[in-house]
Design a protein around this motif. Sequence first.
Motif, PDB file in Angstrom:
ATOM      1  N   ARG A   1       0.526  -1.317  -0.282  1.00  0.00           N
ATOM      2  CA  ARG A   1      -0.168  -0.015   0.041  1.00  0.00           C
ATOM      3  C   ARG A   1       0.821   1.184   0.319  1.00  0.00           C
ATOM      4  N   THR A   2       1.917   1.225   0.488  1.00  0.00           N
ATOM      5  CA  THR A   2       3.173   2.322   0.721  1.00  0.00           C
ATOM      6  C   THR A   2       3.263   2.934  -0.983  1.00  0.00           C
ATOM      7  N   ALA A   3       4.029   1.326  -1.061  1.00  0.00           N
ATOM      8  CA  ALA A   3       4.006   1.749  -2.135  1.00  0.00           C
ATOM      9  C   ALA A   3       2.991   2.313  -3.511  1.00  0.00           C
ATOM     10  N   ALA A   4       2.047   1.380  -3.655  1.00  0.00           N
ATOM     11  CA  ALA A   4       0.590   2.229  -4.636  1.00  0.00           C
ATOM     12  C   ALA A   4       0.432   3.636  -4.019  1.00  0.00           C
ATOM     13  N   LEU A   5       1.124   3.924  -3.121  1.00  0.00           N
ATOM     14  CA  LEU A   5       0.793   5.364  -1.934  1.00  0.00           C
ATOM     15  C   LEU A   5       1.808   6.490  -3.293  1.00  0.00           C
ATOM     16  N   GLN A   6       2.591   5.719  -3.007  1.00  0.00           N
ATOM     17  CA  GLN A   6       3.869   6.890  -3.639  1.00  0.00           C
ATOM     18  C   GLN A   6       3.339   7.090  -5.137  1.00  0.00           C
ATOM     19  N   ALA A   7       2.795   5.635  -5.981  1.00  0.00           N
ATOM     20  CA  ALA A   7       2.729   5.621  -6.998  1.00  0.00           C
ATOM     21  C   ALA A   7       1.399   6.431  -7.519  1.00  0.00           C
ATOM     22  N   LEU A   8       0.873   6.955  -6.632  1.00  0.00           N
ATOM     23  CA  LEU A   8      -0.425   7.953  -7.081  1.00  0.00           C
ATOM     24  C   LEU A   8      -0.116   9.079  -6.305  1.00  0.00           C
ATOM     25  N   VAL A   9       0.645   9.458  -5.458  1.00  0.00           N
ATOM     26  CA  VAL A   9       1.120  10.495  -5.394  1.00  0.00           C
ATOM     27  C   VAL A   9       1.881  11.509  -6.631  1.00  0.00           C
ATOM     28  N   GLY A  10       2.765  10.169  -7.613  1.00  0.00           N
ATOM     29  CA  GLY A  10       3.125  10.896  -8.611  1.00  0.00           C
ATOM     30  C   GLY A  10       2.545  11.332  -9.598  1.00  0.00           C
TER      31      GLY A  10
END
Length: 511
Positions: free
Chosen positions: A73-82
Motif C-alpha cells: 500500500r505504501t508503494a501504491a500510495l507513492q505511485a498515486l502521489v506521482g
Amino acid sequence: MQPPYRVLGPCQAFRTDDGTEVVLCGARLRALFVALAAAGGRAVSTRALIEQVWADGDRAEGRNPDRDDDRDRTAALQALVGRLRRALGREVVVSTPGSGYRLAADPDAVDLYRFERLAVEGSAALAEGDPARAAVLLDEALGLWRGPALADLPDRETDPLLVRADQRHDRARRDRLATDLALGRATEALAPLAALAAGQALDEPLQALRIRALRAAGRPAEALAAYEEVRASLAERLGTAPGPELRTLHAELLADGTATTPAAPELVPGPEPVPASESVPAPSSEPASGPAPAHAPGPPPVPDPRYRSALPARLTSFIGREDELGALAALWGERRLVTLTGPGGVGKTRLALEAAETYKDGPVHLAELASVREECTVVAAVLDALGARRTQLWQGPSVPGAGSEEPFAEIVEHCAGKRMLLLLDNCEQVVAAVAELTQTLLTRCPGVTVLATSREPLGVPGEVVRPLGPLAAGTALRLLGERGAAARPGFVVGEDPGAAEEICRRLDGLP
C-alpha cells in the motif's frame, strides 16, 4: 472567484496558473486528492492517507492496517502521489518530513475552508445587525456546495471533518433564512424553513425561527398552530415543555393577536386591485362583498381581477420579447404546459411574469423554486404558493418508493375542480420532482395550466418548449440605454454607439 480545489460535492481540481480543470481518473486518485485537500494545507501522514484511500478495501478484505504488512500500500500510495503531481504540478503536492504529504495551498484555496470562513463571517455580520452583508457572505458560502462533502472518500461517514462540515452547513442555511427574516423577506423563507425544520422537530431555536417567519409573513394562526405542534411533540417525545424562547414567542403571538389575525389585507371591491399577501385565500374565505363562487356558475369561470396581486410588482419596464409574449398569450386554452428554456440571465422569469398577466381564466399562483435545493421540498414550496401550507410537522424527507403512494395528494386536493395558472419558476435544480408534480397535476386536475421556467425542458407529455435566445441588437441597445440612464442620469447610448454595441456583443445580448 471559485477556489481551485473543491471537495464540497464531486471533487474538482483546477490549475492555479491558467484555471484549466484537471481530470482525475480513478477512484483512488480522487480519494487521495480529497484527503490532501481536506487537510487545508496541513501535512497528512502516510499511514493516515492509506487508511483514507483504501478504507473500503480493508473492510472488504477484513484487513487491519495497523497490524497487516502494508508495504504494498505504501508503494501504491507513492505511485498515486506521482500521478497526482503530474496532474496538478509537482510543486503542488509536497513531501514532508516524517513520511507524509501536503497540498501546497492556503486553506482559502479549498472550498471547504473558504465555506467555513464565509459562514463564520456571515454569522457574525448577522449577530452585529448587518443582515445585508450577512446575506452576501452566506450566499457565497452556500453557493460553494455542489453536493455531499468529501463525496470521493471511501469511508466518508466516519470522518469527523464531515460531521463538522455538515453541522456548519446546517447552521449556515438557518443563518441565511434568518437574514431573509431580518430583511423583511419572510415569505421567501417559509418553504425552505419548513423543509429544514421538518426533520428537526425538537430543535427549538429552529422551530422558533420558523414560527417568527410565519408571523412576519402575516400568518399568525399558522404560527400559533406550529407552536402547539412543537409543544405537543416535546411533551410526547421528551416529556418536557418548550423553553423560554418559544414560550416568550407564544406570549407575543397571543398578545398581538387582534392586530395580526388577518392573514392578508382586506380586499376592497373596485376596478383597481388592492395588493394582497403572498398567498391567495380560497374563495370561501373572501369578504362577503367579494365575488363568491355563485357569481361564476358556468365554464369558464370569471377570474377575480384581484388575484393579479399574487404576482410580484415589476420595478422596471418590459422591453422586447413582444413576439414571444404574444405567442404565449395565444397558447392559453390550447396547451396546458408551456416551458420557457434558455441560459441563466436570458429573461425567462420576466417573460413568464408578463405572460402570466395575460392569463384570464382564473387566479395565478407563483412558486419560486430558486431557493429550493432538495426535491423533497418542492411540495412545500408549491403548497406555500397556493396558500395551502400544511401545519403538521414533517417526520423527515420522504424516501422514493416508501410511505405514501400519493406524495402530491394535498396539492391535487387543493387544485381539483379549479381553474388556475401555476407558474413554476427556476425549475432546473429540482427538475425531476417538478416534472413528476406537473404530470400529476395535468392528469388529475384538468383546470390547471402550468407555465414553467427552466434551463432544460421538464420532459412531460404534451409540453410545449419555448427556447429564449439573446435579445436582438436593437432591443439590447434600447434596454442598455434605459437601464444606464436609471443608474447614471444623462446617460445616452448615442453618445458612443460603438462602445454600447460592443458591450451588448460581449454580453451575448443577454438582458
